[in-house]
Design a protein around this motif. Structure first.
Motif, PDB file in Angstrom:
ATOM      1  N   VAL A 177       0.448  11.719  -0.072  1.00 57.81           N
ATOM      2  CA  VAL A 177       1.357  11.868   1.073  1.00 57.81           C
ATOM      3  C   VAL A 177       0.710  11.307   2.336  1.00 57.81           C
ATOM      4  O   VAL A 177       1.372  10.621   3.139  1.00 57.81           O
ATOM      5  CB  VAL A 177       1.733  13.350   1.267  1.00 57.81           C
ATOM      6  CG1 VAL A 177       2.504  13.545   2.573  1.00 57.81           C
ATOM      7  CG2 VAL A 177       2.572  13.844   0.089  1.00 57.81           C
ATOM      8  N   LEU A 178      -0.587  11.569   2.545  1.00 61.58           N
ATOM      9  CA  LEU A 178      -1.282  11.051   3.725  1.00 61.58           C
ATOM     10  C   LEU A 178      -1.316   9.521   3.722  1.00 61.58           C
ATOM     11  O   LEU A 178      -1.111   8.877   4.765  1.00 61.58           O
ATOM     12  CB  LEU A 178      -2.714  11.601   3.782  1.00 61.58           C
ATOM     13  CG  LEU A 178      -2.844  13.085   4.149  1.00 61.58           C
ATOM     14  CD1 LEU A 178      -4.289  13.539   4.034  1.00 61.58           C
ATOM     15  CD2 LEU A 178      -2.314  13.347   5.557  1.00 61.58           C
ATOM     16  N   ILE A 179      -1.557   8.926   2.549  1.00 57.40           N
ATOM     17  CA  ILE A 179      -1.554   7.467   2.446  1.00 57.40           C
ATOM     18  C   ILE A 179      -0.164   6.920   2.762  1.00 57.40           C
ATOM     19  O   ILE A 179      -0.013   5.899   3.437  1.00 57.40           O
ATOM     20  CB  ILE A 179      -2.026   7.017   1.039  1.00 57.40           C
ATOM     21  CG1 ILE A 179      -3.521   7.295   0.885  1.00 57.40           C
ATOM     22  CG2 ILE A 179      -1.746   5.522   0.815  1.00 57.40           C
ATOM     23  CD1 ILE A 179      -4.048   7.061  -0.518  1.00 57.40           C
ATOM     24  N   LEU A 180       0.869   7.616   2.286  1.00 57.83           N
ATOM     25  CA  LEU A 180       2.249   7.218   2.575  1.00 57.83           C
ATOM     26  C   LEU A 180       2.510   7.220   4.081  1.00 57.83           C
ATOM     27  O   LEU A 180       3.063   6.257   4.636  1.00 57.83           O
ATOM     28  CB  LEU A 180       3.220   8.165   1.866  1.00 57.83           C
ATOM     29  CG  LEU A 180       4.713   7.958   2.127  1.00 57.83           C
ATOM     30  CD1 LEU A 180       5.163   6.611   1.583  1.00 57.83           C
ATOM     31  CD2 LEU A 180       5.531   9.084   1.512  1.00 57.83           C
ATOM     32  N   VAL A 181       2.072   8.285   4.761  1.00 59.47           N
ATOM     33  CA  VAL A 181       2.285   8.405   6.204  1.00 59.47           C
ATOM     34  C   VAL A 181       1.515   7.323   6.960  1.00 59.47           C
ATOM     35  O   VAL A 181       2.057   6.646   7.852  1.00 59.47           O
ATOM     36  CB  VAL A 181       1.861   9.805   6.703  1.00 59.47           C
ATOM     37  CG1 VAL A 181       1.886   9.866   8.230  1.00 59.47           C
ATOM     38  CG2 VAL A 181       2.778  10.879   6.120  1.00 59.47           C
ATOM     39  N   VAL A 182       0.251   7.134   6.596  1.00 60.30           N
ATOM     40  CA  VAL A 182      -0.593   6.143   7.281  1.00 60.30           C
ATOM     41  C   VAL A 182      -0.061   4.728   7.063  1.00 60.30           C
ATOM     42  O   VAL A 182      -0.021   3.918   7.997  1.00 60.30           O
ATOM     43  CB  VAL A 182      -2.053   6.267   6.802  1.00 60.30           C
ATOM     44  CG1 VAL A 182      -2.890   5.099   7.312  1.00 60.30           C
ATOM     45  CG2 VAL A 182      -2.659   7.577   7.274  1.00 60.30           C
ATOM     46  N   ALA A 206       0.837  -1.206   0.000  1.00 63.02           N
ATOM     47  CA  ALA A 206       0.000   0.000   0.000  1.00 63.02           C
ATOM     48  C   ALA A 206       0.869   1.252   0.000  1.00 63.02           C
ATOM     49  O   ALA A 206       0.535   2.256  -0.642  1.00 63.02           O
ATOM     50  CB  ALA A 206      -0.918  -0.007   1.222  1.00 63.02           C
ATOM     51  N   LEU A 207       1.984   1.191   0.727  1.00 65.06           N
ATOM     52  CA  LEU A 207       2.922   2.315   0.755  1.00 65.06           C
ATOM     53  C   LEU A 207       3.458   2.598  -0.644  1.00 65.06           C
ATOM     54  O   LEU A 207       3.568   3.753  -1.064  1.00 65.06           O
ATOM     55  CB  LEU A 207       4.051   2.003   1.732  1.00 65.06           C
ATOM     56  CG  LEU A 207       5.032   3.133   2.088  1.00 65.06           C
ATOM     57  CD1 LEU A 207       5.540   2.948   3.508  1.00 65.06           C
ATOM     58  CD2 LEU A 207       6.216   3.131   1.126  1.00 65.06           C
ATOM     59  N   LEU A 208       3.769   1.530  -1.378  1.00 64.57           N
ATOM     60  CA  LEU A 208       4.248   1.687  -2.754  1.00 64.57           C
ATOM     61  C   LEU A 208       3.168   2.283  -3.656  1.00 64.57           C
ATOM     62  O   LEU A 208       3.467   3.028  -4.592  1.00 64.57           O
ATOM     63  CB  LEU A 208       4.724   0.339  -3.302  1.00 64.57           C
ATOM     64  CG  LEU A 208       5.971  -0.260  -2.634  1.00 64.57           C
ATOM     65  CD1 LEU A 208       6.258  -1.656  -3.186  1.00 64.57           C
ATOM     66  CD2 LEU A 208       7.190   0.648  -2.841  1.00 64.57           C
ATOM     67  N   CYS A 209       1.892   1.940  -3.338  1.00 65.40           N
ATOM     68  CA  CYS A 209       0.775   2.481  -4.131  1.00 65.40           C
ATOM     69  C   CYS A 209       0.642   3.992  -3.965  1.00 65.40           C
ATOM     70  O   CYS A 209       0.077   4.669  -4.830  1.00 65.40           O
ATOM     71  CB  CYS A 209      -0.536   1.810  -3.725  1.00 65.40           C
ATOM     72  SG  CYS A 209      -0.718   0.110  -4.311  1.00 65.40           S
ATOM     73  N   SER A 210       1.132   4.527  -2.846  1.00 63.88           N
ATOM     74  CA  SER A 210       1.036   5.969  -2.626  1.00 63.88           C
ATOM     75  C   SER A 210       1.944   6.742  -3.584  1.00 63.88           C
ATOM     76  O   SER A 210       1.722   7.929  -3.837  1.00 63.88           O
ATOM     77  CB  SER A 210       1.395   6.314  -1.178  1.00 63.88           C
ATOM     78  OG  SER A 210       2.782   6.124  -0.933  1.00 63.88           O
ATOM     79  N   ILE A 211       2.961   6.054  -4.110  1.00 62.75           N
ATOM     80  CA  ILE A 211       3.910   6.727  -5.012  1.00 62.75           C
ATOM     81  C   ILE A 211       3.243   7.166  -6.310  1.00 62.75           C
ATOM     82  O   ILE A 211       3.344   8.340  -6.692  1.00 62.75           O
ATOM     83  CB  ILE A 211       5.140   5.834  -5.271  1.00 62.75           C
ATOM     84  CG1 ILE A 211       5.904   5.609  -3.963  1.00 62.75           C
ATOM     85  CG2 ILE A 211       6.049   6.471  -6.331  1.00 62.75           C
ATOM     86  CD1 ILE A 211       7.061   4.633  -4.079  1.00 62.75           C
ATOM     87  N   PRO A 212       2.524   6.250  -7.043  1.00 62.04           N
ATOM     88  CA  PRO A 212       1.861   6.728  -8.266  1.00 62.04           C
ATOM     89  C   PRO A 212       0.768   7.755  -8.001  1.00 62.04           C
ATOM     90  O   PRO A 212       0.508   8.610  -8.852  1.00 62.04           O
ATOM     91  CB  PRO A 212       1.281   5.444  -8.883  1.00 62.04           C
ATOM     92  CG  PRO A 212       1.279   4.435  -7.802  1.00 62.04           C
ATOM     93  CD  PRO A 212       2.414   4.789  -6.898  1.00 62.04           C
ATOM     94  N   ILE A 213       0.128   7.704  -6.812  1.00 59.92           N
ATOM     95  CA  ILE A 213      -0.889   8.705  -6.484  1.00 59.92           C
ATOM     96  C   ILE A 213      -0.238  10.082  -6.376  1.00 59.92           C
ATOM     97  O   ILE A 213      -0.684  11.056  -6.993  1.00 59.92           O
ATOM     98  CB  ILE A 213      -1.612   8.345  -5.168  1.00 59.92           C
ATOM     99  CG1 ILE A 213      -2.409   7.053  -5.336  1.00 59.92           C
ATOM    100  CG2 ILE A 213      -2.539   9.475  -4.739  1.00 59.92           C
ATOM    101  CD1 ILE A 213      -3.036   6.544  -4.052  1.00 59.92           C
TER     102      ILE A 213
END
Length: 264
Positions: free
Chosen positions: A50-55, A15-22
């Motif tokens: 960024v919020l998804i990355l942090v979470v 999921a953290l990796l998915c935040s990159i394309p977002i």
């Protein structure tokens, strides 16, 4: 318990990796030269990424260190963020669905009508209160001058399909006016001035051109629509993966709690 936590940690990493394309999609939208003059809709996707990355980072730490409270907070926050991302996607799809473009006979590019775009885009992006700032920004940009470097002859210009909606609307008069081509930003001797109100607004002054025209506003919306449609494809794929990861993570979290209770 350890297996469930390890699985949750792996899913969080995905999921953290998915935040990159977002975030990348949002940065791409914000940094597009043709859209640099529009502040609205530039950063929401970046902020969500960024919020998804942090979470997800918090969820990964919680799973790795077996912190059930942190995992519960992660799952709750992720549900909210996925919901917000879906709202942004649906909203962007709805407001960019109407297409104001139309094909001009004998031209490789399209032209654009302001009435063909959604009411929301017209009222919130090219509203008369904001257009003065946008117009000044466009006049200072390289959107129109670079056409003179790309095209020399009328045939080259008229047959090109690479002209952007913004360039089509702002850098030349509407075709219906009957202006004669000198170069991409210099047109003379119109034959049908009554064909469109924009015909009277065209000015060969390079700081004026058609920046006050409705066709320019329509071209700007055409650019936004085109770019958001491209970004939406990436975001849809990413959201599907995030939902899949979230469902499995919830299942793993419940299994971990069940195992913990049974051992007690």
């Amino acid at each position: 318990m350890a297996l469930a936590n390890n699985l949750t940690a792996i899913l969080n990493l995905l999921a953290l990796l998915c935040s990159i394309p977002i975030s990348a999609s949002g940065i791409w939208l914000a940094s597009k030269p043709d859209n640099e003059c529009v502040n609205l809709l530039r950063w929401p996707v970046v902020v969500l990424g960024v919020l998804i990355l942090v979470v997800c980072t918090c969820g990964f730490i919680g799973a790795y260190q077996h912190k059930e409270t942190l995992l519960a907070v992660y799952l709750c926050c992720m549900a909210i963020l996925i919901g917000l991302l879906l709202v942004v996607l649906i909203f962007a799809f709805v407001v960019t669905r109407p297409d104001g473009s139309y094909q001009v006979p004998g031209r490789g590019y399209k032209e654009y009508r302001l009435e063909g775009f959604s009411d929301w885009l017209r009222e919130n992006v090219v509203d008369y209160r904001d257009w003065g700032k946008i117009r000044a920004c466009l006049a200072d940009s390289n959107v129109c001058p670079k056409l003179n470097q790309q095209f020399i002859t009328a045939d080259q210009f008229f047959s090109s399909s690479s002209i952007t909606p913004l360039q089509s609307g702002c850098c030349k008069p509407p075709t219906a006016c009957g202006y004669n081509f000198v170069n991409p930003t210099l047109w003379l001797n119109p034959t049908n001035m009554d064909a469109d109100a924009d015909c009277y607004l065209w000015n060969n002054d390079q700081s004026q051109l058609c920046y006050n025209c409705n066709s320019c506003k329509a071209g700007l919306l055409g650019n936004l629509r085109k770019d958001w449609r491209k970004a939406n494809l990436i975001l849809i794929i990413t959201v599907v993966v995030l939902i899949w990861v979230y469902v499995i993570a919830c299942s793993a979290f419940r299994n971990a709690q069940t195992e913990g209770r049974s051992r007690k």
